[in-house]
Structures are given as C-alpha cells and as structure tokens.
Write an enzyme that holds these catalytic residues in place. Sequence first.
Site, PDB file in Angstrom:
ATOM      1  N   CYS A  75       1.056  -1.049  -0.175  1.00  0.00           N
ATOM      2  CA  CYS A  75      -0.203  -0.021  -0.136  1.00  0.00           C
ATOM      3  C   CYS A  75       0.902   1.215  -0.072  1.00  0.00           C
ATOM      4  O   CYS A  75       1.948   1.275   1.228  1.00  0.00           O
ATOM      5  CB  CYS A  75      -0.756  -0.129   1.182  1.00  0.00           C
ATOM      6  SG  CYS A  75      -2.137   1.436   1.787  1.00  0.00           S
ATOM      7  N   CYS A 220      -4.902   5.839  -3.663  1.00  0.00           N
ATOM      8  CA  CYS A 220      -4.505   4.401  -3.451  1.00  0.00           C
ATOM      9  C   CYS A 220      -3.075   4.783  -4.628  1.00  0.00           C
ATOM     10  O   CYS A 220      -2.774   4.762  -5.222  1.00  0.00           O
ATOM     11  CB  CYS A 220      -5.377   4.092  -4.283  1.00  0.00           C
ATOM     12  SG  CYS A 220      -4.620   1.469  -4.099  1.00  0.00           S
TER      13      CYS A 220
END
Length: 283
Positions: A75, A220
């Site tokens: 991430c 994201c």
Amino acid sequence: MDARERIFKYQGLGNDFVVLDRRRSGVDIDADTSRWMCDRRLGIGADGVLSLLPSEHGLARMVVHNADGSIAEMCGNGLRCAVKYLVDHSGETPARIDVETGAGVLTCMPFYGAGGVVSVDISMGPARLVAPNLPSGATGRPFLDTPLPGHPELRASAVSMGNPHLVLLDRPLEDAPRLGPELERHPSFQDRTNVEFVRVEPDGLTVVVWERGCGLTQACGTGACASAVAAVLAGRLPPETWLRVTLPGGDLGIRVPADLSDIRLRGPVAFVFEGVVGLAGGR
C-alpha cells in the site's frame, strides 16, 4: 481481560490508517481486530491497519490489514504513513529509510517541513505485467488494453505493483461504485483485485479506485502507479517524467521508467492523532 495498546492514526490524501508498532513483541493482529479497528462506528475508523513488525532487512516490516480483515501485499499511501511514524518516533531525520513489505524491501526518502515529515518519495520497485496474482499468471502473457472476459465492452490492463490492479482507461469515473464490487472479484484474478477507473488528460490522470477489501477510498498509491503504467504502455503519456495523478483526496506524483524497472511515487502524509485502545483477549 482487555490489553491496552497505544495506537497512532495517520493519513495520506485522506487514505487513513491505524499504525500499530509491534516491533518489540513481533506479534501481528488477527482479522477480527483489523475489522474492529477499521469500523467507523464501532471502532477507531480507518481504511486499514498497518502493523509494524521486526525486520532483518529494514527498519520495520509493514503488514497491511484491509478493512475487511484481508491482507494486502503493498500500500503506497500506507507506506508513507509508516515512514512518517518511524521517523516521528526515531528522534532523527534520516534521508532514507528501508521498509520491508509484501512487495519486497522498498527505499523511502522523507521530505521535511513544519511538523517533521510532510511527504515521502518511494522507490516502489518494478511494475509486473506477468505475475501469479494477474490473469497472466495462468497464460504467461501480459493482459494489456484487452477486452475483459465476461465484459467484452471493457478494455482493460492488468498490472501488479506487488498487489494486483485492473486498470480501465477512459472509463467514466462514476462507474466505480457500480462496477467496482463485481470486478474486484473477477475470476481472472485469483486473489481478487483493485480496480482503477481512469480519465486520461493532457497533463496527467484523474483516477477513482475501488480498493480490494476496502471499497472506494480517497486515494490509493499503488493504484496511481498502476494507472500511470497502463497509460504509458498505451502511449497516452510519456515515460521518464513525473506525472500528475489526481485522486479524490488530492494529487500524487508518479514516474514510470520505460523499462518499468522502478516506479516512483511521491506524495504527502500527515499525523492525525494518537490514543490508547483495549484489545479484547490481548490480541
């Protein structure tokens, strides 16, 4: 009896995370704990939990727990949050930090301002077009700008940044809530997938991400990288330059080399709060 643990909340472009420093115990949390922590009514509220564990290869090993209890390989926004936490609690101002992730050991360069680390430049490693968590894992061939099985009206590309991404160039952004849940579970992706809805613009991209295990998020980082890779491979944007990727929470900078060997991500990060919570059963 409940165990009490200090938690720290950070966010990168509105993509928010609970950070747990478990380098001393070396014990990770379970899926029930991550689901409770991420619950915005019954728990703390977050898109994910970042568990920092001991590492022989970096300052810490980051495990990303999604809001649904699943684990993500990587991430980008979370890694910036982890870097800021590690610097905030080191008493130093390093120029470089290595963090072990499910996508390998990644080099991170903090940038400092008022309040310490204000942004982080991450060497995200290679973008992969053939990987076990992509459709190419079964065929051995990249899946690029190709009609999606079961959805011939959708042309898509599959890119792995450690975690899998299905990128839809020139797809209306408002389609994300409708198509995202179905495409996340597309049978071509054995571990499910993140889904990017991308508008290509002359000077960059605007992207909405349906994130695997979380749903719609403000940002994201790996999704921004995968979107930029797909746009470069399609000849829509140039390689070897910093590209603007605008997400609902703000802008990231992405640099895609022509050989896809080391994607770079640059973006802001901020501390939100710290506190103490009780973990049932001492999890």
